[in-house]
Design an enzyme around this catalytic site. Structure first.
Site, PDB file in Angstrom:
ATOM      1  N   ASP A 198      25.445   0.748  11.702  1.00 42.36           N
ATOM      2  CA  ASP A 198      24.871   1.843  11.965  1.00 42.36           C
ATOM      3  C   ASP A 198      25.093   2.849  10.654  1.00 42.36           C
ATOM      4  OD1 ASP A 198      23.197   4.023  13.068  1.00 42.36           O
ATOM      5  OD2 ASP A 198      24.647   4.651  14.522  1.00 42.36           O
ATOM      6  N   GLU A 239      23.373   6.528   6.109  1.00 48.54           N
ATOM      7  CA  GLU A 239      22.827   5.572   7.327  1.00 48.54           C
ATOM      8  C   GLU A 239      22.937   4.173   6.541  1.00 48.54           C
ATOM      9  OE1 GLU A 239      22.062   6.076  10.226  1.00 48.54           O
ATOM     10  OE2 GLU A 239      22.641   8.269   9.725  1.00 48.54           O
ATOM     11  N   GLU A 255     -10.634  -1.114  -5.075  1.00 51.82           N
ATOM     12  CA  GLU A 255     -10.357  -0.371  -3.936  1.00 51.82           C
ATOM     13  C   GLU A 255      -9.115   0.376  -4.217  1.00 51.82           C
ATOM     14  OE1 GLU A 255      -9.146  -3.782  -1.246  1.00 51.82           O
ATOM     15  OE2 GLU A 255      -7.290  -4.399  -2.826  1.00 51.82           O
ATOM     16  N   ASP A 284       0.772  -1.142   0.124  1.00 56.04           N
ATOM     17  CA  ASP A 284       0.063  -0.099   0.009  1.00 56.04           C
ATOM     18  C   ASP A 284       0.623   1.375   0.052  1.00 56.04           C
ATOM     19  OD1 ASP A 284      -2.377  -1.855   0.412  1.00 56.04           O
ATOM     20  OD2 ASP A 284      -1.979  -1.716   2.320  1.00 56.04           O
ATOM     21  N   GLU A 302      21.100   1.631   6.426  1.00 55.33           N
ATOM     22  CA  GLU A 302      19.744   1.398   6.044  1.00 55.33           C
ATOM     23  C   GLU A 302      19.452   1.910   4.966  1.00 55.33           C
ATOM     24  OE1 GLU A 302      20.558   2.742   8.953  1.00 55.33           O
ATOM     25  OE2 GLU A 302      18.978   4.216   9.613  1.00 55.33           O
TER      26      GLU A 302
HETATM   27  O1  FUB Z   1      -3.315  -4.072   2.802  1.00 55.44           O
HETATM   28  C1  FUB Z   1      -4.494  -4.370   3.138  1.00 55.44           C
HETATM   29  C2  FUB Z   1      -5.389  -3.985   1.853  1.00 55.44           C
HETATM   30  O2  FUB Z   1      -5.109  -4.892   0.918  1.00 55.44           O
HETATM   31  C3  FUB Z   1      -5.587  -2.446   1.490  1.00 55.44           C
HETATM   32  O3  FUB Z   1      -6.217  -1.629   2.408  1.00 55.44           O
HETATM   33  C4  FUB Z   1      -6.189  -2.787   0.296  1.00 55.44           C
HETATM   34  O4  FUB Z   1      -6.056  -1.744  -0.848  1.00 55.44           O
HETATM   35  C5  FUB Z   1      -5.290  -4.080  -0.297  1.00 55.44           C
HETATM   36  O5  FUB Z   1      -4.059  -3.430  -0.734  1.00 55.44           O
END
Ligand code: FUB
Length: 443
Positions: free
Chosen positions: A436, A320, A197, A34, A322
């Site tokens: 580090d 750094e 989504e 995400d 990382e």
């Molecule tokens: O990562 C959890 C859920 O999965 C997200 O909110 C959606 O967009 C999907 O990526």
């Protein structure tokens, strides 16, 4: 993830060329998902969710931050917020897709708590600390679990909007304080075609865009356009088509240093270990291009794209540890006094920093390392794990894995621009050291 078999490590080391040339997924020390990239002060702040290493279904407890100025080397800033920031939540899981935006010198992080609505955090710095100014959800439509994946955009007239939702699309007008809203929550009467989504709402050259994860599964990245921030939305196609090579996806779109990028996610890192399905995802990114009419040219699957480094990396400053383009097999963790270190460093592991400009030549290498084990070291190599060895840093025991000491060694032959490969040596042992920071000194 570190408990992968020796066989996989050996495979990767044997495939040194892959490790050095791979650019996606961009984070290898943790599973990330995400992506919510934010450009601020010439830097990309990439906020992500975090799939736990042992996740089967979604096991998501906190939000992470990475930064970059060149698109391929990313610095890990660790956890910037977690479920603990929301004491009112009723679940111990569900730190889902966040979004961060700056306004009036403050940084607002919109966090869906799956099943408990969407909360908001605020900070004075993009690095945090973030705190909950409301003590309750900003939005929670309790009759369903559709309140996920917020995306916030501030229009040129100052009006802020938050879009979100799966499978329906909702929006609301946020007030200038960014932690309250006016008017009703609106549900789009008609979803863009293929919408699932993960809306990503933005404006470019006077046109509004809604990118989104397309119908599951596998999810691609679709997009719609509009002349108004509230629609109607016209579906324009795919930024990335769905492919059987992956499953979920989730877009984040930015312009940075004159180029355009789409971030998303895949399971490619997990696939180095298993093709059995688990929610262990990894953020990837690709350059994308707009046509003159504002539509977007399709981007191939992440692994079929080539990400260009947009500026060379300066090794003559404190870096750094990382910070890396590739560090599969390594882990990062918080240091006691603040900051992050690279840890779980085993014999033959490698850490790659790409496109390092040594100019007319490096003379010394200095690193701050803590080692319980001692009698180990860091080989400084160019371009691949078997590339030219230009220095060897010997590391003695420092009296504990949290007792840091500076070690240094001579460097010879590091000139011009190279991928820099640190290869760890320790006679077959594990947990050689914690690291580090490092820097080079010019000849
Ligand atoms: O990562 C959890 C859920 O999965 C997200 O909110 C959606 O967009 C999907 O990526």
């Amino acid at each position: 993830m570190k408990n992968r078999t020796k066989r996989i490590s050996a495979l990767l080391i044997g495939m040194g060329a892959l490790a050095v040339s791979a650019q996606n997924p961009i984070i290898q020390t943790k599973y990330t998902a995400d992506p919510a990239p934010m450009v601020y002060n010439d830097t990309i702040f990439l906020y992500t969710t975090h799939d736990e290493d042992d996740a089967d279904g979604f096991k998501m407890l906190d939000w992470l931050l990475y930064t970059s100025t060149d698109m391929v080397n990313w610095t890990d800033h660790g956890v910037v917020a977690s479920l603990e920031n929301f004491p009112w939540r009723q679940r111990d899981n569900g730190a889902w897709a966040e979004h961060v935006i700056a306004r009036n010198g403050k940084f607002y992080m919109y966090c869906p708590l799956h099943g408990n609505g969407i909360g908001v955090l605020v900070a004075d710095s993009p690095y945090g600390p973030f705190r909950d100014p409301l003590g309750k959800p900003l939005v929670w439509q309790k009759e369903h679990w559709e309140d996920i994946d917020p995306s916030v955009f501030i229009d040129d007239d100052g009006q802020a909007y938050m879009y979100w939702g799966n499978p329906n699309v909702y929006y609301v007008k946020l007030n200038e304080d960014m932690i309250s809203y006016s008017g009703d929550i609106v549900r789009l009467e008609e979803n863009p075609e293929h919408y699932q989504e993960g809306p990503w709402f933005y404006k470019r050259n006077g046109k509004y865009y809604l990118a989104f994860a397309s119908t599951c599964c596998p999810e691609g990245i679709g997009y719609a356009m509009s002349n108004s921030p509230t629609g109607p939305w016209m579906t324009r196609g795919y930024i990335m088509r769905p492919t059987e090579r992956s499953r979920g996806n989730h877009p984040g779109v930015i312009d940075y240093k004159g180029r355009s990028y789409v971030f998303g996610l895949n399971y490619d890192l997990m696939h180095l270990e298993t093709f059995e399905h688990h929610e262990r995802r990894s953020v990837s990114v690709a350059e994308m291009h707009y046509n003159p009419d504002g539509t977007i040219r399709e981007v191939p699957y992440w692994q079929d794209t080539k990400l260009e480094q947009i500026e060379n990396f300066n090794p003559y400053r404190r870096v750094e540890a990382e910070t890396m383009a590739w560090g599969y097999g390594l882990k990062t963790e918080k240091l006691d006094g603040g900051g992050i270190c690279v840890t779980r460093i085993d014999d033959c592991d490698t850490l790659v920093v790409k496109g390092v400009d040594f100019g007319s030549g490096a003379g010394r290498f200095i690193a701050s390392v803590a080692s319980e084990a001692g009698n180990c070291g860091i080989e400084v190599r160019l371009d691949s794990a078997e590339g030219a060895l230009v220095g060897t840093l010997n590391v003695e025991a420092t009296g504990g894995s949290d007792r840091y000491r500076e070690f240094s060694c001579a460097v010879d032959g590091a000139k011009g621009v190279h991928d820099l490969v640190f290869r760890f040596k320790g006679n077959g042992r594990k947990n050689l050291m914690n690291w580090d920071w490092w820097k080079f000194v010019e000849q």
